[in-house]
Design a protein around this motif. Structure first.
Motif, PDB file in Angstrom:
ATOM      1  N   GLY A 270      -2.241  28.471  15.594  1.00  0.00           N
ATOM      2  CA  GLY A 270      -1.017  28.452  14.937  1.00  0.00           C
ATOM      3  C   GLY A 270      -0.831  27.283  13.855  1.00  0.00           C
ATOM      4  O   GLY A 270      -1.532  26.734  13.568  1.00  0.00           O
ATOM      5  N   GLY A 271       0.143  27.521  12.929  1.00  0.00           N
ATOM      6  CA  GLY A 271       0.707  26.796  12.125  1.00  0.00           C
ATOM      7  C   GLY A 271       0.203  27.099  10.557  1.00  0.00           C
ATOM      8  O   GLY A 271       0.285  26.270   9.672  1.00  0.00           O
ATOM      9  N   GLY A 272      -0.557  28.146  10.739  1.00  0.00           N
ATOM     10  CA  GLY A 272      -0.862  28.726   9.148  1.00  0.00           C
ATOM     11  C   GLY A 272       0.036  29.363   8.393  1.00  0.00           C
ATOM     12  O   GLY A 272       1.011  29.866   9.071  1.00  0.00           O
ATOM     13  N   VAL A 273      -0.418  29.623   6.979  1.00  0.00           N
ATOM     14  CA  VAL A 273       0.741  30.305   6.335  1.00  0.00           C
ATOM     15  C   VAL A 273      -0.095  31.334   5.709  1.00  0.00           C
ATOM     16  O   VAL A 273      -1.142  31.295   5.081  1.00  0.00           O
ATOM     17  N   GLY A 300       8.333  40.140  14.105  1.00  0.00           N
ATOM     18  CA  GLY A 300       9.360  39.285  14.345  1.00  0.00           C
ATOM     19  C   GLY A 300       9.369  38.053  13.681  1.00  0.00           C
ATOM     20  O   GLY A 300       9.650  36.847  13.993  1.00  0.00           O
ATOM     21  N   LEU A 301       8.917  37.973  12.171  1.00  0.00           N
ATOM     22  CA  LEU A 301       8.674  36.817  11.515  1.00  0.00           C
ATOM     23  C   LEU A 301       9.690  37.034  10.307  1.00  0.00           C
ATOM     24  O   LEU A 301      10.458  37.826   9.989  1.00  0.00           O
ATOM     25  N   VAL A 311       6.430  33.971   1.256  1.00  0.00           N
ATOM     26  CA  VAL A 311       5.878  33.279   2.321  1.00  0.00           C
ATOM     27  C   VAL A 311       5.810  33.460   3.607  1.00  0.00           C
ATOM     28  O   VAL A 311       7.217  33.520   3.925  1.00  0.00           O
ATOM     29  N   ILE A 312       5.191  33.629   4.539  1.00  0.00           N
ATOM     30  CA  ILE A 312       5.314  33.800   5.908  1.00  0.00           C
ATOM     31  C   ILE A 312       4.476  32.651   6.611  1.00  0.00           C
ATOM     32  O   ILE A 312       3.338  32.564   6.579  1.00  0.00           O
ATOM     33  N   HIS A 313       5.311  32.023   7.665  1.00  0.00           N
ATOM     34  CA  HIS A 313       4.627  31.023   8.365  1.00  0.00           C
ATOM     35  C   HIS A 313       3.972  31.689   9.921  1.00  0.00           C
ATOM     36  O   HIS A 313       5.022  32.303  10.401  1.00  0.00           O
ATOM     37  N   SER A 314       3.057  31.393  10.390  1.00  0.00           N
ATOM     38  CA  SER A 314       2.673  31.793  11.660  1.00  0.00           C
ATOM     39  C   SER A 314       3.332  31.106  12.701  1.00  0.00           C
ATOM     40  O   SER A 314       3.639  29.819  12.397  1.00  0.00           O
ATOM     41  N   PRO A 315       3.610  31.559  13.859  1.00  0.00           N
ATOM     42  CA  PRO A 315       4.265  30.610  14.862  1.00  0.00           C
ATOM     43  C   PRO A 315       3.389  29.645  15.298  1.00  0.00           C
ATOM     44  O   PRO A 315       2.299  29.575  15.292  1.00  0.00           O
TER      45      PRO A 315
END
Length: 315
Positions: A270-273, A300-301, A311-315
């Motif tokens: 997690g924490g990747g973008v 659900g992002l 930009v989409i951040h992973s959970p």
């Protein structure tokens, strides 16, 4: 029996019945004979076996159900990216993994350029679109990536920019550039001074020349294949990224496929973008933007906007 054969025969038997019924019968057997003849004539007048009523038509509800089921199955196929990723390769081994898998364990920059291409390359030809936006520094500062994967590289403008930013922040970041380095039909009308040799437009060599010129050969490696095949292979090899840029095909189907495959390569903890360019284009909601929003809705992002980039951040 065909209809044209039945019709004269039917009329002939009708005349016989009429003559038969004009006689006076006193015996019950006559009525039995008349009943049998009526049954026989009814059979002759029935539709032939090759008529349009031979098989009953499919009812509207049955047909609609079949269409709905087929459509649902086709729709589900668009969400299936089922490649199983391998065990994560430690970030310090990513570079050597690519060298071993693709380049026989040696750097492709060794002894570059080859003699036949030396006079055909510009000392520096770096061309890109949105390659120096603030989004790059914003994300690199925040994520502190050890591995960056770029989908769609062209001449390396954004890759070189990210390498310089990471170096300036004291990061040892490996950047993997995925591109088939073929451009697109007609791109040489927009980007001049790109030579061609026997149909080879020398994009890969000019990209490498740019990387060499900027002293970025230790931080920038390339994966010279289509985005779909390269992303799938990195997944199987267990090569993941902390930061992934998607900027290859800009039509909906290309962007949708690239985003889905690239998202699987974000680091598992997690924490990747994942991010990309061309969110605002003349295609509006028919291209990249449509793919981005559909992907975010399915998973659900939340989509964030930074200039021309999504930009989409992973959970």
């Amino acid at each position: 029996m065909k209809e044209e054969q039945k019709q004269p025969l039917f009329q002939h038997h009708r005349r016989r019945v009429a003559a038969f019924t004009r006689k006076k019968f006193t015996k019950p057997a006559a009525y039995v004979i008349l009943l049998l003849l009526s049954y026989f004539f009814g059979y002759l007048s029935a539709p032939s076996s090759n008529s349009q009523y031979d098989s009953p038509p499919v009812g509207p509800r049955i047909a609609q159900n079949r269409v709905t089921q087929d459509t649902a199955a086709a729709d589900n196929d668009h969400y299936r990216f089922t490649t199983q990723c391998g065990a994560p390769v430690p970030s310090k081994l990513v570079r050597q993994t690519i060298l071993d898998r693709l380049f026989n364990g040696t750097s492709p920059y060794d002894n570059f350029p080859p003699a036949h291409a030396t006079t055909l390359l510009r000392k520096k030809k770096i061309k890109g679109w949105g390659s120096n936006g603030a989004v790059f520094e914003n994300l690199i500062r925040k994520v502190q990536p050890k591995t960056i994967i770029e989908v769609g590289t062209f001449l390396g403008a954004s890759a070189i920019h990210m390498a310089q930013l990471a170096s300036g922040l004291g990061l040892k970041t490996q950047i993997l550039c995925i591109d088939d380095f073929r451009g697109w039909p007609g791109f040489r009308d927009r980007v001049r001074d790109i030579n061609m040799v026997n149909g080879d437009v020398l994009l890969l060599y000019q990209f490498m020349q740019n990387v060499v010129h900027e002293n970025a050969t230790e931080s920038v490696l390339f994966v010279p294949f289509s985005s779909g095949s390269a992303l799938q292979q990195l997944c199987e090899w267990g090569v993941f990224g902390d930061l992934i840029e998607v900027d290859a095909g800009h039509d909906f189907h290309s962007a949708w496929s690239d985003i889905n495959r690239a998202y699987k390569l974000l680091r598992p903890d997690g924490g990747g973008v994942i991010f990309g360019h061309d969110y605002f284009t003349s295609a509006d909601n028919k291209g990249v933007r449509r793919a981005v929003h559909l992907f975010a809705r399915v998973h659900g992002l939340r989509v964030q906007i930074d200039g021309q980039h999504w930009v989409i951040h992973s959970p």
